[in-house]
Design a protein around this motif. Structure first.
Motif, mmCIF file in Angstrom:
data_model
loop_
_atom_site.group_PDB
_atom_site.id
_atom_site.type_symbol
_atom_site.label_atom_id
_atom_site.label_comp_id
_atom_site.label_asym_id
_atom_site.label_seq_id
_atom_site.Cartn_x
_atom_site.Cartn_y
_atom_site.Cartn_z
ATOM 1 N N LEU A 286 -51.866 -29.113 40.528
ATOM 2 C CA LEU A 286 -51.934 -30.455 39.957
ATOM 3 C C LEU A 286 -52.443 -30.434 38.513
ATOM 4 C CD1 LEU A 286 -51.531 -33.452 40.912
ATOM 5 C CD2 LEU A 286 -54.012 -33.495 41.268
ATOM 6 N N SER A 287 -51.709 -31.102 37.639
ATOM 7 C CA SER A 287 -52.224 -31.359 36.294
ATOM 8 C C SER A 287 -53.373 -32.355 36.415
ATOM 9 C CB SER A 287 -51.123 -31.931 35.393
ATOM 10 O OG SER A 287 -50.088 -30.996 35.200
ATOM 11 N N THR A 288 -54.445 -32.106 35.692
ATOM 12 C CA THR A 288 -55.643 -32.931 35.865
ATOM 13 C C THR A 288 -56.514 -32.887 34.618
ATOM 14 O OG1 THR A 288 -57.560 -33.311 37.319
ATOM 15 C CG2 THR A 288 -56.997 -31.021 36.845
ATOM 16 N N VAL A 289 -57.380 -33.846 34.492
ATOM 17 C CA VAL A 289 -58.438 -33.800 33.489
ATOM 18 C C VAL A 289 -59.644 -33.175 34.165
ATOM 19 C CG1 VAL A 289 -59.977 -35.122 32.012
ATOM 20 C CG2 VAL A 289 -57.573 -35.807 32.236
ATOM 21 N N LYS A 290 -59.965 -31.964 33.785
ATOM 22 C CA LYS A 290 -61.079 -31.242 34.419
ATOM 23 C C LYS A 290 -62.387 -31.675 33.778
ATOM 24 C CE LYS A 290 -62.666 -26.662 35.858
ATOM 25 N NZ LYS A 290 -62.773 -27.126 37.259
ATOM 26 N N ASN A 291 -63.263 -32.237 34.610
ATOM 27 C CA ASN A 291 -64.573 -32.686 34.142
ATOM 28 C C ASN A 291 -65.666 -31.713 34.583
ATOM 29 O OD1 ASN A 291 -63.974 -35.135 32.757
ATOM 30 N ND2 ASN A 291 -63.658 -36.162 34.713
ATOM 31 N N PRO A 292 -66.672 -31.493 33.744
ATOM 32 C CA PRO A 292 -67.768 -30.569 34.099
ATOM 33 C C PRO A 292 -68.764 -31.237 35.043
ATOM 34 C CG PRO A 292 -68.123 -31.465 31.905
ATOM 35 C CD PRO A 292 -66.799 -32.005 32.366
ATOM 36 N N ILE A 293 -68.408 -31.315 36.331
ATOM 37 C CA ILE A 293 -69.207 -32.056 37.304
ATOM 38 C C ILE A 293 -70.596 -31.438 37.483
ATOM 39 C CG2 ILE A 293 -69.308 -32.886 39.686
ATOM 40 C CD1 ILE A 293 -66.223 -32.745 39.713
ATOM 41 N N SER A 294 -70.645 -30.117 37.636
ATOM 42 C CA SER A 294 -71.949 -29.457 37.803
ATOM 43 C C SER A 294 -72.851 -29.698 36.602
ATOM 44 C CB SER A 294 -71.754 -27.952 38.011
ATOM 45 O OG SER A 294 -71.143 -27.683 39.241
ATOM 46 N N LYS A 295 -72.274 -29.623 35.417
ATOM 47 C CA LYS A 295 -73.051 -29.841 34.196
ATOM 48 C C LYS A 295 -73.599 -31.262 34.154
ATOM 49 C CE LYS A 295 -72.833 -29.277 29.169
ATOM 50 N NZ LYS A 295 -71.970 -28.910 28.011
ATOM 51 N N GLN A 296 -72.830 -32.212 34.664
ATOM 52 C CA GLN A 296 -73.291 -33.599 34.709
ATOM 53 C C GLN A 296 -74.567 -33.715 35.539
ATOM 54 O OE1 GLN A 296 -70.827 -36.461 36.852
ATOM 55 N NE2 GLN A 296 -71.177 -37.985 35.256
ATOM 56 N N GLY A 297 -74.576 -33.088 36.718
ATOM 57 C CA GLY A 297 -75.760 -33.124 37.561
ATOM 58 C C GLY A 297 -76.951 -32.434 36.930
ATOM 59 N N ILE A 298 -76.710 -31.277 36.317
ATOM 60 C CA ILE A 298 -77.784 -30.511 35.681
ATOM 61 C C ILE A 298 -78.399 -31.289 34.523
ATOM 62 C CG2 ILE A 298 -78.257 -28.448 34.284
ATOM 63 C CD1 ILE A 298 -76.134 -27.009 36.044
#
Length: 332
Positions: A286-298
Motif C-alpha cells: 500500500l502507498s501510504t504517508v508513513k508517520n513516525p508513531i513511536s517518535k510521537q510517543g517518545i
C-alpha cells in the motif's frame, strides 16, 4: 500552593455545611433531595473529585503518567502506547492508561491525585475541563490535538501538508476525481488530512464533489462497507483514486474494490496514512504517508516530563510524515 477544589469549597459554594456535602456525595439518605441535587450540581460545576490517593499520602509526586483515549484498538495505538510506556519507564515513571468515552471517568483519574501529568488523545475534554486540570497544577501533552500554553503542549503530525501532498500525487497520476475516505470528525489528524485534500483540489481548480466523500471512521470494516456501497451507487465515476484517512480504512478500501470485481492499481489507486507494520503483510503493498508513531510517543513523554519538572513551558511539535509510493498507485 495547591488549588485543588475541596469539599470545603463545594460546601461554601452550595451554602451548606461540610457534613451535609459529605453525606450527599456519599449517598446518605438523610439529605433532602433538593439539597442533594444542588450539592451534586455544584460539585460537578466546580470539577470536584475526591483525592483517591488519600490524605495520609505525604509524597506529592506519584511518579506515574496518565494516558487517556476513548479506544486503543488498531495497530496505531499498539505502537503509540508501547513507545509511551517504554519511554516513561526510562525516566522512572509508570504509565496508567485510561480508556473511556466518559470524561467524568477520565477527569476523576486525572484530578484524583493519581498521576503527575497526562498525555491526552482526541478532544474529549473541553475548555472548562482543561482549566480544572490547570488549577490542579497538572501538566499535559496532547496527541492529535494542537494545544500550546504555559502548562500544556502537543505533538502532532503534519497532516494538512501530507493530505494535500497525497492528493496532489494522485492528481499527478492523471486522476481528475479523488474520493476521500474520512476518519472521525473533530479529531485533529482526521480534520487536517481532509482540509489538505480540499486545498489540493482547490489549487488544481477541481470542484469539490461531496458525493466523493466516504465515511470510514478510521476502521477497516466500516470503510469496506462504505466503499462497496459507493462503487455500487456510482459505477460511472471512474477513473477514481481513493485517499483514505488511515491505513486501516485504506485496507478496507482495497478489499472492497477487489470484492466488487476490480483491481488495485489497475482500476483504482489507493493511498493510506500512518505506515503501520500490518502493511508488510498486505497485497498489493500500500502507498501510504508513513508517520513516525513511536517518535510521537517518545516526544510526548519527554516534553511532559520537562513540563512536570518546570524545565520548559508548553510547546507544539509537528512531526513530518513521508509519502511512500508502493504498488497500490499507478499512472493512468
Amino acid at each position: 500552593m495547591n488549588n485543588r477544589i475541596t469539599i470545603r469549597d463545594v460546601a461554601k459554594e452550595a451554602n451548606v455545611s461540610i457534613a451535609t456535602v459529605s453525606k450527599a456525595l456519599n449517598g446518605v439518605d438523610v439529605v433532602k433531595p433538593a439539597t442533594k441535587k444542588k450539592i451534586l450540581e455544584t460539585a460537578e460545576r466546580l470539577h470536584y473529585v475526591p483525592n483517591f490517593m488519600g490524605k495520609q499520602l505525604k509524597k506529592v509526586k506519584t511518579n506515574t503518567l496518565g494516558f487517556y483515549t476513548t479506544s486503543i484498538s488498531g495497530p496505531y495505538f499498539s505502537v503509540l502506547v508501547e513507545s509511551i510506556a517504554r519511554e516513561a519507564e526510562k525516566h522512572g515513571y509508570s504509565l496508567n492508561v485510561f480508556i473511556s468515552a466518559d470524561k467524568k471517568v477520565v477527569l476523576n483519574s486525572i484530578l484524583g491525585g493519581m498521576v503527575d501529568g497526562m498525555i491526552g488523545f482526541e478532544d474529549l475534554l473541553n475548555h472548562d475541563d482543561l482549566e480544572a486540570i490547570k488549577r490542579e497544577h497538572i501538566k499535559a501533552v496532547f496527541i492529535d490535538r494542537n494545544i500550546q500554553d504555559q502548562s500544556f503542549g502537543s505533538v502532532v503530525f503534519d497532516s494538512f501538508d501530507k493530505g494535500k501532498e497525497a492528493t496532489e500525487y494522485l492528481l499527478s497520476l492523471g486522476y481528475e476525481k479523488v474520493a476521500f475516505v474520512t476518519g472521525i470528525e473533530g479529531v485533529y489528524d482526521s480534520d487536517e488530512r481532509y482540509k489538505g485534500y480540499r486545498a489540493a483540489l482547490e489549487d488544481a481548480n477541481i470542484s469539490f464533489d461531496k458525493e466523493l466523500i466516504i465515511e470510514g471512521f478510521f476502521e477497516e470494516t466500516v470503510a469496506y462497507t462504505a466503499v462497496i456501497n459507493f462503487l455500487r451507487k456510482f459505477p460511472g465515476k471512474m477513473p477514481i483514486a481513493f485517499l483514505a484517512g488511515n491505513d486501516l480504512s485504506a485496507i478496507g478500501t482495497v478489499k472492497a474494490i477487489k470484492e466488487s470485481g476490480y483491481s488495485v492499481p489497475e482500476d483504482f489507486s489507493v493511498i493510506g496514512f500512518d505506515g503501520i507494520d500490518l502493511l508488510n503483510y498486505f497485497t498489493p503493498s500500500l502507498s501510504t504517508v508513513k508517520n513516525p508513531i513511536s517518535k510521537q510517543g517518545i516526544m510526548a513523554v519527554n516534553h511532559l516530563i520537562d513540563l512536570i519538572n518546570e524545565k520548559n513551558t508548553g510547546q507544539s511539535f509537528v512531526l513530518k510524515g513521508k509519502l511512500i509510493v508502493n504498488q497500490s498507485t499507478r499512472i493512468i
